[in-house]
Design an enzyme around this catalytic site. Structure first.
Site, PDB file in Angstrom:
ATOM      1  N   TYR A   1      97.536  92.953  -5.281  1.00  0.00           N
ATOM      2  CA  TYR A   1      97.605  91.492  -5.241  1.00  0.00           C
ATOM      3  C   TYR A   1      96.844  90.900  -6.433  1.00  0.00           C
ATOM      4  O   TYR A   1      97.354  90.049  -7.151  1.00  0.00           O
ATOM      5  CB  TYR A   1      97.018  90.977  -3.918  1.00  0.00           C
ATOM      6  CG  TYR A   1      97.125  89.478  -3.745  1.00  0.00           C
ATOM      7  CD1 TYR A   1      98.220  88.919  -3.106  1.00  0.00           C
ATOM      8  CD2 TYR A   1      96.139  88.629  -4.246  1.00  0.00           C
ATOM      9  CE1 TYR A   1      98.340  87.544  -2.962  1.00  0.00           C
ATOM     10  CE2 TYR A   1      96.253  87.249  -4.115  1.00  0.00           C
ATOM     11  CZ  TYR A   1      97.347  86.721  -3.469  1.00  0.00           C
ATOM     12  OH  TYR A   1      97.469  85.359  -3.331  1.00  0.00           O
TER      13      TYR A   1
ATOM     14  N   LYS B   1      92.710  74.499  23.464  1.00  0.00           N
ATOM     15  CA  LYS B   1      92.326  73.342  22.660  1.00  0.00           C
ATOM     16  C   LYS B   1      91.330  73.859  21.625  1.00  0.00           C
ATOM     17  O   LYS B   1      90.240  74.313  21.973  1.00  0.00           O
ATOM     18  CB  LYS B   1      91.681  72.283  23.556  1.00  0.00           C
ATOM     19  CG  LYS B   1      91.299  71.025  22.821  1.00  0.00           C
ATOM     20  CD  LYS B   1      91.008  69.918  23.831  1.00  0.00           C
ATOM     21  CE  LYS B   1      90.739  68.589  23.156  1.00  0.00           C
ATOM     22  NZ  LYS B   1      89.520  68.554  22.378  1.00  0.00           N
TER      23      LYS B   1
ATOM     24  N   CYS C   1      54.387  92.009  11.292  1.00  0.00           N
ATOM     25  CA  CYS C   1      53.477  92.544  10.264  1.00  0.00           C
ATOM     26  C   CYS C   1      52.005  92.294  10.574  1.00  0.00           C
ATOM     27  O   CYS C   1      51.149  92.768   9.845  1.00  0.00           O
ATOM     28  CB  CYS C   1      53.828  91.946   8.903  1.00  0.00           C
ATOM     29  SG  CYS C   1      53.339  90.225   8.741  1.00  0.00           S
TER      30      CYS C   1
ATOM     31  N   CYS D   1      54.952  82.926  10.049  1.00  0.00           N
ATOM     32  CA  CYS D   1      54.126  84.050   9.611  1.00  0.00           C
ATOM     33  C   CYS D   1      53.728  83.850   8.147  1.00  0.00           C
ATOM     34  O   CYS D   1      54.537  83.409   7.346  1.00  0.00           O
ATOM     35  CB  CYS D   1      54.927  85.339   9.760  1.00  0.00           C
ATOM     36  SG  CYS D   1      54.285  86.689   8.782  1.00  0.00           S
TER      37      CYS D   1
ATOM     38  N   CYS E   1      55.613  90.711   4.720  1.00  0.00           N
ATOM     39  CA  CYS E   1      56.209  90.847   6.059  1.00  0.00           C
ATOM     40  C   CYS E   1      57.652  91.376   5.942  1.00  0.00           C
ATOM     41  O   CYS E   1      58.483  90.775   5.270  1.00  0.00           O
ATOM     42  CB  CYS E   1      56.225  89.487   6.755  1.00  0.00           C
ATOM     43  SG  CYS E   1      57.001  89.539   8.375  1.00  0.00           S
TER      44      CYS E   1
HETATM   45  P1  AMP Z   1      89.377  64.658  21.698  1.00  0.00           P
HETATM   46  O1  AMP Z   1      88.984  64.738  20.244  1.00  0.00           O
HETATM   47  O2  AMP Z   1      88.345  65.222  22.621  1.00  0.00           O
HETATM   48  O3  AMP Z   1      89.940  63.334  22.046  1.00  0.00           O
HETATM   49  O4  AMP Z   1      90.580  65.701  21.868  1.00  0.00           O
HETATM   50  C1  AMP Z   1      91.780  65.491  21.252  1.00  0.00           C
HETATM   51  C2  AMP Z   1      91.864  66.349  20.043  1.00  0.00           C
HETATM   52  O5  AMP Z   1      92.009  67.717  20.356  1.00  0.00           O
HETATM   53  C3  AMP Z   1      93.086  66.061  19.258  1.00  0.00           C
HETATM   54  O6  AMP Z   1      92.869  64.979  18.416  1.00  0.00           O
HETATM   55  C4  AMP Z   1      93.315  67.313  18.478  1.00  0.00           C
HETATM   56  O7  AMP Z   1      92.665  67.168  17.255  1.00  0.00           O
HETATM   57  C5  AMP Z   1      92.562  68.376  19.236  1.00  0.00           C
HETATM   58  N1  AMP Z   1      93.369  69.531  19.655  1.00  0.00           N
HETATM   59  C6  AMP Z   1      92.969  70.802  19.533  1.00  0.00           C
HETATM   60  N2  AMP Z   1      93.886  71.654  19.990  1.00  0.00           N
HETATM   61  C7  AMP Z   1      94.906  70.914  20.424  1.00  0.00           C
HETATM   62  C8  AMP Z   1      96.160  71.217  21.020  1.00  0.00           C
HETATM   63  N3  AMP Z   1      96.498  72.487  21.275  1.00  0.00           N
HETATM   64  N4  AMP Z   1      96.968  70.212  21.337  1.00  0.00           N
HETATM   65  C9  AMP Z   1      96.598  68.926  21.094  1.00  0.00           C
HETATM   66  N5  AMP Z   1      95.436  68.570  20.546  1.00  0.00           N
HETATM   67  C10 AMP Z   1      94.597  69.545  20.218  1.00  0.00           C
END
Ligand code: AMP
Length: 657
Positions: A34, A111, A403, A418, A423
């Protein structure tokens, strides 16, 4: 093949290899090949800059840093999510959906705890990436996003416009490595991967962002001009077919299945490279989503389930103290092993004495543990009713457990540190600081070399550097004979840096470059400084009472005395005077060749460097003088060819005087 076609072929091969490596996690080309191909492409691009295209793998790190980020209005808003915290709330959500729709299919996915970004492509080419901001307007971070290798720069389909949304994160292993590096450099560590990712994505210089090795998972199709889809699953399959890393999801039918999947994901969360701060449940059909609609901020057809921090009791077997790389003492409880949020926990941090006192944690106690920010376990409370008889309050030791040197409280009162000059816990940091440019300025002795020297047991204190042999250094990885010789020369040359730099290099708390200078000017020699009382030190301008106390404590410690005597034994200059002896050779490069009689090469190099010059191994137009001893060979010839003045050993010695 003409150069244009060759450049295109190289771009295609390299982009495909990158996709296999970063997106599919299935490398098909070794790194060496690469790099070779990339270099060929770089050469062609240097020769034909007008042919550089934005999708070239060389364009991932843009040239110049920005002054500030510009604002971008999102064509499709980046919505937030409604949080829920219990299985019952998931059931209520499912009920609402089932009342409004005849049959519902859901998708459930992790999430990702990172930063939301929108990526826009025009005619298949990546043109802009922006942070979420307030959901309607974000910041243009295109150049930083280009550095993320799993973001494709071109797509196979050339839709007029395509926008996807994903979550940028710092992989957990990268985060841990970065924090170790930051600690080594004396920088504050990031609290969690999310903060680290946010800090990286908001760097104005894309080169810094590139080093942070961020990654992304794409979870939504915001817009695809000229395409229609029926379900979330279809959109995610399409996104994946275009070369993005997507978030895996599962299609399910009932609230019961949803809760089971949420539990399963929660148990698996350690296996993901990203931190997971919940599970997202979404209605899968896109037409169903429009029936359900959104509030001002969130879709009504989705929820984010937030896992409660899991808490478990365990018994405190011991309280131990760790000494960090900067010398800070951190107490930890060792507990009976207990499963917590997917991992087995055997210890938890106690931060400092104040924390221990406040919670009154004692050996033998039963404590409740939880994971803070899902990563680091901590003690929430002590179950006082279970305390065994005779358990005694805990006090941190007065001496370093590694130490034995005295421990001092930091100026701000929180941390204990420390003071050991030798040490072992602080050795790597101390060595790197000692050799750094503003300290003893030892070329070629960076953190990686120091790590090897410590691991091989060759160096236990900074003074040991001066006793290293060329052979010992040559055996280190990536060293080789020539660099070993250069390193020995550089180490020898550093003996002449003088008191001012030495004082800074010793790493005495509160003694920076400025204090080093002041103290060197005031006392003239290390021995004179060593005689000074705390009062005398405090009386000096720029040296406060706290600094004076740190200096005195350092000077009085047996480890410091040992270090200083070994540095003296090595011949390290302990005076202020010799350091300013020479600007005589400032900006001049000398090349030594042949056998010298009066000096070893190292000594001659040290003498040159002490006068502000440089000793180099090869003759070039920039060489000021070549010093030729007995049997000088090719370097002397080269000097004559280039018309560089040649000195005999006697002439050189005379010049030194
Ligand atoms: P909150 O920031 O707590 O309002 O949560 C919403 C945020 O979760 C969204 O703005 C996304 O940025 C994030 N997020 C992370 N994973 C996911 C997912 N699988 N689907 C939708 N939102 C997600």
């Amino acid at each position: 093949m003409d150069y244009k076609s060759e450049m295109k072929t190289l771009r295609d091969i390299l982009n495909e290899a990158g996709y296999r490596y970063y997106v599919l996690d299935d490398p098909t080309m070794d790194d060496y090949r690469y790099d070779q191909l990339l270099r060929r492409l770089e050469e062609l691009e240097a020769a034909h800059p007008e042919e550089i295209t934005p999708d070239s793998p060389t364009q991932r790190v843009g040239g110049t840093a920005l002054e500030s980020f510009t604002q971008v209005e999102h064509s499709v808003p980046l919505e937030s999510l409604q949080d829920v915290f219990s299985p019952e709330e998931v059931e209520e959500f499912a009920q609402r959906m089932e009342e409004a729709l005849e049959t519902v299919r859901y998708s459930v996915e992790p999430k990702v705890d990172g930063l939301s970004v929108a990526l826009e492509y025009r005619d298949g080419l990546f043109v802009q990436g922006a942070t979420r901001g307030d959901g309607r307007t974000g910041e243009d971070v295109t150049e930083n996003l280009r550095t993320i290798k799993s973001i494709p720069m071109t797509l196979p389909d050339k839709l007029p416009r395509l926008i996807v949304r994903g979550e940028v994160f710092m992989p957990k292993n990268v985060f841990h490595k970065l924090n170790r590096q930051r600690e080594d450099n004396g920088e504050p560590p990031f609290a969690n991967p999310r903060n680290a990712a946010a800090g990286s994505l908001r760097q104005l210089d894309p080169k810094i962002c590139a080093k942070r090795l961020l990654d992304i998972r794409v979870f939504n199709l915001q817009l695809a001009e000229g395409k229609t889809f029926a379900t979330h699953t279809e959109t995610i399959c399409y996104i994946a077919s275009q070369g993005f890393q997507t978030i895996p999801h599962k299609e399910l039918n009932t609230a019961e299945e949803l809760n089971a999947e949420i539990t399963r994901l929660g148990e698996k969360r350690d296996e993901f490279p990203f931190d997971m701060d919940g599970a997202v449940v979404k209605v899968n059909s896109l037409s169903d989503r429009s029936v359900i609609g959104s509030t001002a901020k969130c879709p009504r057809w989705a929820i984010a389930y937030k896992y409660p921090p899991e808490r478990r009791p365990s018994r405190v077997l011991d309280i131990v103290v760790q000494v960090g790389r900067t010398g800070v003492l951190t107490p930890k409880v060792v507990v009976e092993p207990v499963r917590l949020a997917g991992t087995t926990v055997t210890n938890a941090t106690l931060h400092n004495q104040d924390f221990i006192d406040e919670k009154d944690i004692r050996v033998g106690d039963t404590v409740v543990l939880q994971k803070a920010g899902e990563i680091i376990p901590e003690v929430v409370e002590v179950c006082k009713e279970l305390r065994p008889e005779g358990a005694r309050p805990y006090r941190l030791p007065d001496a370093c457990p590694v130490c034995g040197a005295a421990v001092v409280r930091d100026e701000d009162g929180a941390a204990l540190r420390c003071t050991g000059a030798e040490c072992p816990a602080q050795l790597h940091r101390n060595l790197t600081h000692f050799a750094s440019r503003d300290a003893m300025d030892i070329d070629g002795m960076g953190p990686a070399v120091m790590r090897q020297l410590i691991d091989k047991g060759l160096v236990r204190t900074p003074a040991d550097l001066y006793f290293l042999t060329e052979n010992q250094l040559a055996e280190l990885e990536r060293m080789g004979k020539k660099s070993a010789r250069n390193a020995v020369e550089a180490i020898a040359a550093s003996k002449e840096r003088g008191l001012e730099r030495l004082l800074y290099a010793l790493g005495i708390r509160q003694v920076g470059q400025k204090a080093g200078k002041t103290l060197a000017a005031q006392f003239g020699s290390f021995d004179a400084l060593a005689q000074a009382t705390e009062e005398e030190l405090t009386a000096i301008d720029d040296v406060g009472g706290i600094t004076a106390a740190y200096i005195r404590k350092w000077l009085d410690s047996p480890q410091s005395r040992h270090l200083i005597s070994r540095l003296k034994e090595a011949g390290v200059c302990m005076d202020a005077a010799r350091q300013s002896a020479g600007e005589q050779f400032k900006g001049m490069t000398f090349v030594l060749t042949g056998a010298l009689e009066k000096f070893t090469r190292d000594e001659a190099a040290a003498l040159i460097e002490a006068r502000g010059g440089k000793a180099s191994g090869s003759v070039s137009k920039k060489t000021a003088y070549v010093v030729a001893g007995e049997n000088a060979g090719s370097k002397l010839r080269k000097a004559n060819e280039l018309g560089i003045p040649v000195l005999t050993e006697e002439e050189f010695a005379a010049m030194l005087e």
